[in-house]
Design a protein around this motif. Structure first.
Motif, short mmCIF file in Angstrom:
data_model
loop_
_atom_site.label_atom_id
_atom_site.label_comp_id
_atom_site.label_asym_id
_atom_site.label_seq_id
_atom_site.Cartn_x
_atom_site.Cartn_y
_atom_site.Cartn_z
N ILE A 1 21.21 18.01 -6.81
CA ILE A 1 21.54 18.62 -7.63
C ILE A 1 23.10 19.41 -6.96
CG2 ILE A 1 19.63 18.81 -8.73
CD1 ILE A 1 20.27 21.86 -8.21
N LYS A 2 23.91 19.42 -8.69
CA LYS A 2 25.57 19.59 -8.30
C LYS A 2 25.11 21.19 -7.68
CE LYS A 2 29.23 19.37 -11.53
NZ LYS A 2 29.93 19.06 -12.48
N GLU A 3 24.83 22.05 -8.43
CA GLU A 3 24.55 23.57 -7.69
C GLU A 3 24.46 23.36 -6.23
OE1 GLU A 3 22.76 22.57 -10.07
OE2 GLU A 3 24.24 23.73 -11.54
N LYS A 4 23.47 22.46 -5.58
CA LYS A 4 23.07 22.50 -4.08
C LYS A 4 24.17 21.43 -3.56
CE LYS A 4 18.06 22.55 -2.64
NZ LYS A 4 16.92 21.23 -2.75
N GLU B 1 26.66 15.27 -4.60
CA GLU B 1 25.68 15.35 -6.22
C GLU B 1 25.39 14.31 -6.49
OE1 GLU B 1 28.91 16.28 -9.03
OE2 GLU B 1 29.24 18.79 -7.60
#
Length: 108
Positions: free
Chosen positions: A2-5, A53
């Protein structure tokens, strides 16, 4: 991923590539070379983050020691050329991988 990771994975690297006020305002060739190297590597890291991502398989074109070497002074033409090559390699990796990415259409 995911984007945050993906963003978190590259946080430390992006911090290393931040251009300081002294580097930004520097007028020497050394300052200009360092700005160039950092900007090229910032772009390369952006491409790597995009790959993460989208859970794409890739191999980073540099290792930890090569990366540190590129940011160490003195920064000359060899380091500028290497950063330019890495950026180009990362773009090619991203371009190749993005053909298989699925994009969700925005519904309004």
């Amino acid at each position: 991923m995911i984007k945050e990771k993906a963003k978190k994975k590259w946080d430390l690297t992006r911090k290393m590539l931040d251009i300081t006020d002294d580097e930004y305002n520097g007028v020497t060739q050394e300052d200009a070379n360092l700005r160039f190297v950092k900007m090229k590597l910032q772009i390369a890291v952006y491409y790597m983050q995009l790959l993460d991502e989208h859970d794409s398989e890739y191999q980073v074109p540099w290792n930890k020691e090569q990366f540190k070497w590129a940011l160490r002074k003195p920064v000359g033409d060899k380091k500028k050329q290497r950063a330019k090559e890495w950026c180009h390699q990362c773009r090619l990796i991203r371009d190749k991988a993005c053909t298989s990415w699925s994009y969700e259409e925005a519904t309004a």
